[in-house]
Design an enzyme around this catalytic site. Structure first.
Site, PDB file in Angstrom:
ATOM      1  N   LEU A  67      47.172  39.218  37.368  1.00 43.41           N
ATOM      2  CA  LEU A  67      46.657  38.274  36.608  1.00 43.41           C
ATOM      3  C   LEU A  67      46.159  38.570  35.235  1.00 43.41           C
ATOM      4  O   LEU A  67      46.335  39.785  34.996  1.00 43.41           O
ATOM      5  CB  LEU A  67      45.274  38.143  37.271  1.00 43.41           C
ATOM      6  CG  LEU A  67      45.464  37.723  38.912  1.00 43.41           C
ATOM      7  CD1 LEU A  67      44.192  37.954  39.556  1.00 43.41           C
ATOM      8  CD2 LEU A  67      45.844  36.425  39.090  1.00 43.41           C
ATOM      9  N   ALA A  78      40.387  38.905  32.216  1.00 48.19           N
ATOM     10  CA  ALA A  78      39.319  38.152  31.577  1.00 48.19           C
ATOM     11  C   ALA A  78      38.385  39.097  31.138  1.00 48.19           C
ATOM     12  O   ALA A  78      37.359  39.742  31.908  1.00 48.19           O
ATOM     13  CB  ALA A  78      38.905  37.096  32.431  1.00 48.19           C
ATOM     14  N   ASP A  93      37.470  24.583  44.625  1.00 50.58           N
ATOM     15  CA  ASP A  93      36.688  25.941  44.741  1.00 50.58           C
ATOM     16  C   ASP A  93      35.698  26.158  43.535  1.00 50.58           C
ATOM     17  O   ASP A  93      35.807  27.421  43.090  1.00 50.58           O
ATOM     18  CB  ASP A  93      37.261  27.323  45.592  1.00 50.58           C
ATOM     19  CG  ASP A  93      36.565  27.995  46.142  1.00 50.58           C
ATOM     20  OD1 ASP A  93      36.952  29.206  46.421  1.00 50.58           O
ATOM     21  OD2 ASP A  93      35.126  27.478  46.245  1.00 50.58           O
TER      22      ASP A  93
HETATM   23  C1  LIG Z   1      36.428  39.880  38.123  1.00 54.46           C
HETATM   24  N1  LIG Z   1      37.150  39.985  36.903  1.00 54.46           N
HETATM   25  N2  LIG Z   1      36.613  40.280  35.912  1.00 54.46           N
HETATM   26  C2  LIG Z   1      37.612  40.336  34.750  1.00 54.46           C
HETATM   27  C3  LIG Z   1      38.695  39.409  35.504  1.00 54.46           C
HETATM   28  N3  LIG Z   1      40.138  39.124  34.959  1.00 54.46           N
HETATM   29  C4  LIG Z   1      41.078  38.704  36.023  1.00 54.46           C
HETATM   30  N4  LIG Z   1      40.711  38.436  37.249  1.00 54.46           N
HETATM   31  C5  LIG Z   1      39.621  38.717  37.720  1.00 54.46           C
HETATM   32  N5  LIG Z   1      39.241  38.550  38.945  1.00 54.46           N
HETATM   33  C6  LIG Z   1      40.423  37.919  39.846  1.00 54.46           C
HETATM   34  C7  LIG Z   1      40.425  36.382  39.668  1.00 54.46           C
HETATM   35  C8  LIG Z   1      41.192  35.719  40.635  1.00 54.46           C
HETATM   36  C9  LIG Z   1      42.230  35.149  40.097  1.00 54.46           C
HETATM   37  N6  LIG Z   1      43.175  34.516  41.091  1.00 54.46           N
HETATM   38  C10 LIG Z   1      42.642  34.937  42.281  1.00 54.46           C
HETATM   39  N7  LIG Z   1      43.429  34.596  43.538  1.00 54.46           N
HETATM   40  C11 LIG Z   1      43.050  34.925  44.869  1.00 54.46           C
HETATM   41  O1  LIG Z   1      41.986  35.463  44.814  1.00 54.46           O
HETATM   42  N8  LIG Z   1      43.758  34.476  45.634  1.00 54.46           N
HETATM   43  C12 LIG Z   1      43.419  34.442  47.138  1.00 54.46           C
HETATM   44  C13 LIG Z   1      42.202  34.983  47.498  1.00 54.46           C
HETATM   45  C14 LIG Z   1      42.138  35.189  49.048  1.00 54.46           C
HETATM   46  C15 LIG Z   1      43.156  35.005  49.713  1.00 54.46           C
HETATM   47  C16 LIG Z   1      44.182  34.346  49.218  1.00 54.46           C
HETATM   48  C17 LIG Z   1      45.366  34.315  50.213  1.00 54.46           C
HETATM   49  F1  LIG Z   1      46.112  35.362  50.407  1.00 54.46           F
HETATM   50  F2  LIG Z   1      44.970  33.864  51.230  1.00 54.46           F
HETATM   51  F3  LIG Z   1      46.320  33.408  49.770  1.00 54.46           F
HETATM   52  C18 LIG Z   1      44.576  34.266  47.843  1.00 54.46           C
HETATM   53  S1  LIG Z   1      41.505  35.914  42.236  1.00 54.46           S
HETATM   54  C19 LIG Z   1      38.569  39.525  36.925  1.00 54.46           C
END
Ligand SMILES: Cn1ncc2ncnc(NCCc3cnc(NC(=O)Nc4cccc(C(F)(F)F)c4)s3)c21
Length: 272
Positions: free
Chosen positions: A91, A94, A137
């Site tokens: 990813l 941020a 969400d």
């Molecule tokens: C905290 N933080 N601080 C800085 C920073 N910079 C970048 N990113 C961060 N955090 C992550 C943000 C996300 C982006 N896309 C996500 N996608 C996801 O979590 N997908 C996901 C979840 C559960 C189950 C499933 C599945 F498998 F069931 F499909 C898919 S989480 C940061």
């Protein structure tokens, strides 16, 4: 983050850094791609945490949705890879982390800051909706802040193509659920417009509008839009929220109308 030579990434391509966040399905780490020194966030999902069948197609859908989205207010996903136990999402990083942390630190935002976040989120949602994607969400945990303090929508782990009647199996907060989702009715992109209203309230007040001590109470407050505006909220802000938090999805303000609302024009003029 070009990967023309190799067809897929692996963990050995990255130096892992500090944890950035802890999630229900796994943690997120700062990481640096060894060759290019490109800094990313690596979200690690444990396959054991989610049924394999479910996770595979859900991750695939998320990746396919995310890889089609290119917008300054949407966190990029560069790809994913997996080993026998985990799935890794590569990813965009941020720099200023999750909005809910900023909100907790500050208690609540002033109207100009809140309006800028609401304006940028509205633009990102307009873009998603033109791509027929509903996020479903939207909440402070899924909004991140980039290095120019710009808002970025993240975590399309629950997004779907509109219209959808997929049951929300998420057990996260109920505060952001729209009435039609609570009633399990088929829902469309206007659920994101409802949650925009909930977010606007939470940015200005520091608490979500329908918070209650138990989920039944929260449901009731949502279904009858039982909401109290503190006296420090301006009339224009109240007017915008009252046009978003409308039970009938058809009667909610459109996203383009949000950008033309007096509260936005006054507090988040373009070019700011
Ligand atoms: C905290 N933080 N601080 C800085 C920073 N910079 C970048 N990113 C961060 N955090 C992550 C943000 C996300 C982006 N896309 C996500 N996608 C996801 O979590 N997908 C996901 C979840 C559960 C189950 C499933 C599945 F498998 F069931 F499909 C898919 S989480 C940061």
């Amino acid at each position: 983050m070009k990967k023309d030579d190799k067809k897929s990434w692996s963990l050995t391509d990255f130096d892992l850094g500090r944890p950035l966040g802890k999630g229900k399905f796994g943690n997120v780490y700062l990481a640096r791609e060894k060759e290019s020194h490109y800094v990313v966030a690596l979200k690690v999902l444990f396959k054991s945490q989610i049924l394999d069948s479910e996770i595979e197609h859900q991750v695939r859908r998320e990746v396919e949705i995310q890889c089609r989205l290119r917008h300054p207010n949407i966190l990029r996903m560069y790809g994913y890879f997996h080993d026998e136990k985990r799935i890794y999402l590569i990813l965009e990083y941020a720099k200023h982390g999750a909005l809910y942390k900023l909100l907790k630190e500050r208690g609540r935002f002033d109207e100009k800051t809140a309006a800028i976040y609401v304006r940028d989120l509205t633009k990102a949602l307009m873009y998603c909706h033109t791509k027929k994607v509903i996020h479903r969400d939207i909440k402070p945990e899924n909004l991140l802040i980039g290095h120019n303090w710009e808002l970025k929508i993240a975590d399309f782990g629950w997004s779907v193509h509109s219209p959808s009647s997929r049951r929300m199996t998420l057990c996260g907060t109920l505060d952001y659920l729209s009435p039609e989702m609570i009633e399990g009715k088929p829902h469309n992109y206007s659920v994101d417009i409802w949650s925009l209203g909930v977010l606007c309230y939470e940015l200005l007040v520091g608490l979500p509008p329908f918070e209650a001590k138990d989920s039944h109470q929260t449901y009731t407050k949502i279904r009858y839009v039982i909401i109290k505006y503190p006296e420090f909220i301006s009339e224009k802000a109240k007017d915008l929220m009252s046009r978003l938090l409308v039970v009938n999805p058809e009667l909610r303000l459109s996203l383009s109308a949000v950008l033309q609302h007096p509260w936005i024009l006054e507090n988040a003029p373009e070019g700011v």
